[in-house]
Scaffold this motif. Sequence first.
Motif, mmCIF file in Angstrom:
data_model
loop_
_atom_site.group_PDB
_atom_site.id
_atom_site.type_symbol
_atom_site.label_atom_id
_atom_site.label_comp_id
_atom_site.label_asym_id
_atom_site.label_seq_id
_atom_site.Cartn_x
_atom_site.Cartn_y
_atom_site.Cartn_z
ATOM 1 N N LEU A 152 38.477 36.341 -5.736
ATOM 2 C CA LEU A 152 38.506 35.409 -6.857
ATOM 3 C C LEU A 152 37.101 34.848 -7.063
ATOM 4 C CD1 LEU A 152 41.846 33.443 -6.362
ATOM 5 C CD2 LEU A 152 41.439 35.646 -7.475
ATOM 6 N N ILE A 153 36.772 34.602 -8.330
ATOM 7 C CA ILE A 153 35.398 34.239 -8.657
ATOM 8 C C ILE A 153 35.418 33.325 -9.872
ATOM 9 C CG2 ILE A 153 34.897 36.188 -10.204
ATOM 10 C CD1 ILE A 153 32.298 36.565 -8.406
ATOM 11 N N ALA A 200 34.637 35.976 -15.754
ATOM 12 C CA ALA A 200 34.510 37.417 -15.920
ATOM 13 C C ALA A 200 33.057 37.879 -15.887
ATOM 14 C CB ALA A 200 35.174 37.862 -17.217
ATOM 15 N N SER A 201 32.116 37.051 -16.335
ATOM 16 C CA SER A 201 30.708 37.466 -16.267
ATOM 17 C C SER A 201 30.308 37.743 -14.823
ATOM 18 C CB SER A 201 29.802 36.392 -16.872
ATOM 19 O OG SER A 201 30.007 36.284 -18.261
ATOM 20 N N MET A 202 30.697 36.849 -13.915
ATOM 21 C CA MET A 202 30.381 37.060 -12.507
ATOM 22 C C MET A 202 31.253 38.146 -11.889
ATOM 23 S SD MET A 202 27.754 35.413 -11.703
ATOM 24 C CE MET A 202 27.853 35.876 -9.972
ATOM 25 N N VAL A 227 37.853 39.937 -9.544
ATOM 26 C CA VAL A 227 37.377 41.312 -9.594
ATOM 27 C C VAL A 227 38.149 42.094 -8.532
ATOM 28 C CG1 VAL A 227 35.428 40.814 -8.025
ATOM 29 C CG2 VAL A 227 35.400 42.862 -9.454
ATOM 30 N N LEU A 228 38.671 43.239 -8.939
ATOM 31 C CA LEU A 228 39.343 44.156 -8.025
ATOM 32 C C LEU A 228 38.482 45.403 -7.866
ATOM 33 C CD1 LEU A 228 43.030 43.961 -9.346
ATOM 34 C CD2 LEU A 228 42.001 42.666 -7.468
ATOM 35 N N PHE A 259 38.723 26.498 -3.534
ATOM 36 C CA PHE A 259 40.084 26.977 -3.306
ATOM 37 C C PHE A 259 40.729 27.315 -4.660
ATOM 38 C CE2 PHE A 259 44.319 25.735 -1.006
ATOM 39 C CZ PHE A 259 44.675 27.073 -0.951
ATOM 40 N N ARG A 260 40.127 28.274 -5.378
ATOM 41 C CA ARG A 260 40.642 28.675 -6.685
ATOM 42 C C ARG A 260 42.053 29.232 -6.608
ATOM 43 N NH1 ARG A 260 35.328 30.957 -6.893
ATOM 44 N NH2 ARG A 260 33.988 29.812 -8.346
#
Length: 487
Positions: free
Chosen positions: A144-145, A148-150, A314-315, A358-359
């Motif tokens: 998890l981040i 979407a840019s990152m 991101v996967l 802790f997203r």
Amino acid sequence: MTEQSEHTLDPQNWEEFRQLGHQMMDDMLDYLQTLREKPVWQPIPDDVKNHFKESLPMSGSSETAVYEDFKQTILPYPLGNTHPRFWGWVIGTGTPLGMLAELLTGAISAQVGGAEHIGTYVELQVLNWLKEIMGFPADASGILISGASMANFVGLTVARNTKAPVDIRKVGLQGDLPRMVLYTSVEAHSCHQKNAEVLGLGRDSIRFIPVDENYQIKLDALRQAIEADKAAGYLPFCVIGSAGTVKTGAYDDLNALADLCAEHNLWLHIDGAFGALVAFTEQSKYLINGMERADSLAFDMHKWMSLPFEAACVLVKSRAAHYNTFTLTPDYLAHGDRGASGAKVWLTDYGLQLSRSFRALKVWMALKTHGVEQIGNSIQMNIEQTQYLVSLIERSPELECTAPAPLNIVCFRYVQSGLSPEALDALNKELLLRLHESGVALVSNATINGQYCLRMANVNHRSSYADFDMLVEKVVELGRALAVAQS
């Protein structure tokens, strides 16, 4: 013995603070419940802007005074994305549950970079759920981040390191390494150029491929570009496919891209910032056929899942490739077998961040509370509302759609016979500003075939069909007034 002073940032009076906390909660729930009664957006007065030029506070104020300051100077002037008639850009709305999840996250204040604590296990479960939703294998990797840019940055970094003929982490982009080239459509998000620049590839390493009448990447042009770069001695390494382009919501032919990448041994990364989320639906998931074949996938959850900012994912299909791109363990972060350092998985090994919020908690709570079906129903509703707006535009002689609307985005404009193209552009630019200033609705803009257009992007679970009637009525009203002024 010298007397020692002790200081804490906890409240001096817990009972008074508890009452303030309850007041904050009630105020914010009232705020969300009454959004329709407020303007979508309003200009920030100069005196409020000047308020934020105050000097650094050396001594503090009471919590109650600071909260009153918030209510007077911050709360009335948001961008407006929580409002039912906000359709500007692709910015999510949030939910009351998400707000409460953020409260819990703040109370725990977990650092989910590593170590043995429950935050890691929650994120790993969320990642497993997301892999299942997106059609990725159970042994795939992910993290998890922030957005979407990152997430795209992480995917592109793994692609670069995996496809480079040298150990990039050791020697970098030095020496006789051939120029590494990546490909995406002219409709792709601007973050891909920025990421290529930051990664040392340079903007000259990106090939922006033209699109067809449906705004999909032209496969023949892509193939020709790859073959030309190979002939020139360059190293093609990655294709970035779009699952929902930022301007029109178009989907590339993901299966065809996967076939082409397999043929040329290229990494397939898919930017699914908002469009990948049709995976939650039954009716529209056909749009992402082939997405499961990607080597990596980026998508947001603060858009069509309506989570509070920030929440993205991101996967990466190859866990080893993902891990080898980012893992680094200094002695002060040694991974142990027991105690607080005894975690089997340290999530910092899969991204740049060591300090990680802790997203996962708000994602976990949303999926547990709403389930895939309810989230999918909300997404499908937005798609159907978009088609309703298209029908309203097509019935109006004063409006026209300027691009196909396959998903949740409509590009359209006000038209008036007798006006030159330049005059129509100027009219629609002013119309957009007056629409914002009216507080009725907020849309953004786009340029389609050289024409300035209004752009409605719907990821809003609060929107009703009546809201789109109001949008059209206001646009026509403003357009007529401007057309009269120009005549």
